[in-house]
Design a protein around this motif. Structure first.
Motif, short mmCIF file in Angstrom:
data_model
loop_
_atom_site.label_atom_id
_atom_site.label_comp_id
_atom_site.label_asym_id
_atom_site.label_seq_id
_atom_site.Cartn_x
_atom_site.Cartn_y
_atom_site.Cartn_z
N LEU A 131 0.29 1.49 -11.21
CA LEU A 131 1.26 2.33 -11.90
C LEU A 131 2.61 2.41 -11.19
O LEU A 131 3.57 2.93 -11.76
N THR A 132 2.68 1.95 -9.97
CA THR A 132 3.91 2.12 -9.18
C THR A 132 4.59 0.81 -8.81
O THR A 132 5.52 0.81 -8.02
N MET A 133 4.14 -0.31 -9.36
CA MET A 133 4.75 -1.60 -9.02
C MET A 133 6.12 -1.73 -9.64
O MET A 133 6.32 -1.43 -10.82
N SER A 134 7.06 -2.21 -8.85
CA SER A 134 8.38 -2.54 -9.39
C SER A 134 8.28 -3.85 -10.16
O SER A 134 7.28 -4.56 -10.08
N ARG A 150 -3.83 -4.60 -6.94
CA ARG A 150 -3.47 -4.24 -8.31
C ARG A 150 -4.04 -2.87 -8.68
O ARG A 150 -3.37 -2.07 -9.34
N SER A 151 -5.27 -2.59 -8.28
CA SER A 151 -5.88 -1.31 -8.63
C SER A 151 -5.18 -0.14 -7.92
O SER A 151 -5.07 0.95 -8.48
#
Length: 86
Positions: free
Chosen positions: A33-36, A28-29
């Motif tokens: 910011l880039t997770m779909s 997660r860290s």
């Protein structure tokens, strides 16, 4: 005999879930910011499953202590000392 099986299950639950939760925190860290949307749903689902597993392991630990007295040291005078005011 049942308490021993419960202890092994509690132990296994901790060893199974703890490193996976650490990995999820790291994932997660790094990917925050880039997770779909699909990756976010997978993350939250996986996190929920492992948190529930950790909670179940904690419940087993509580049973070990409060129902079976595992890890609790008893003495002949402990019950009388604990009810006296200090």
């Amino acid at each position: 005999l049942f308490a021993v099986a419960l202890l092994h299950t509690h132990d296994a639950m901790g060893y199974f879930t703890s490193p996976r939760l650490v990995f999820l925190a790291f994932w997660r860290s790094v990917r925050a910011l880039t997770m779909s949307k699909a990756e976010q749903r997978g993350y939250w689902f996986t996190l929920t499953v492992f948190v529930l597993g950790m909670a179940w392991g904690a419940t087993l630990g509580g049973r070990l202590v409060y129902q079976h007295g595992i890890g609790v040291e008893t003495t002949a005078t402990s019950s009388t000392k604990s009810i006296q005011p200090h």
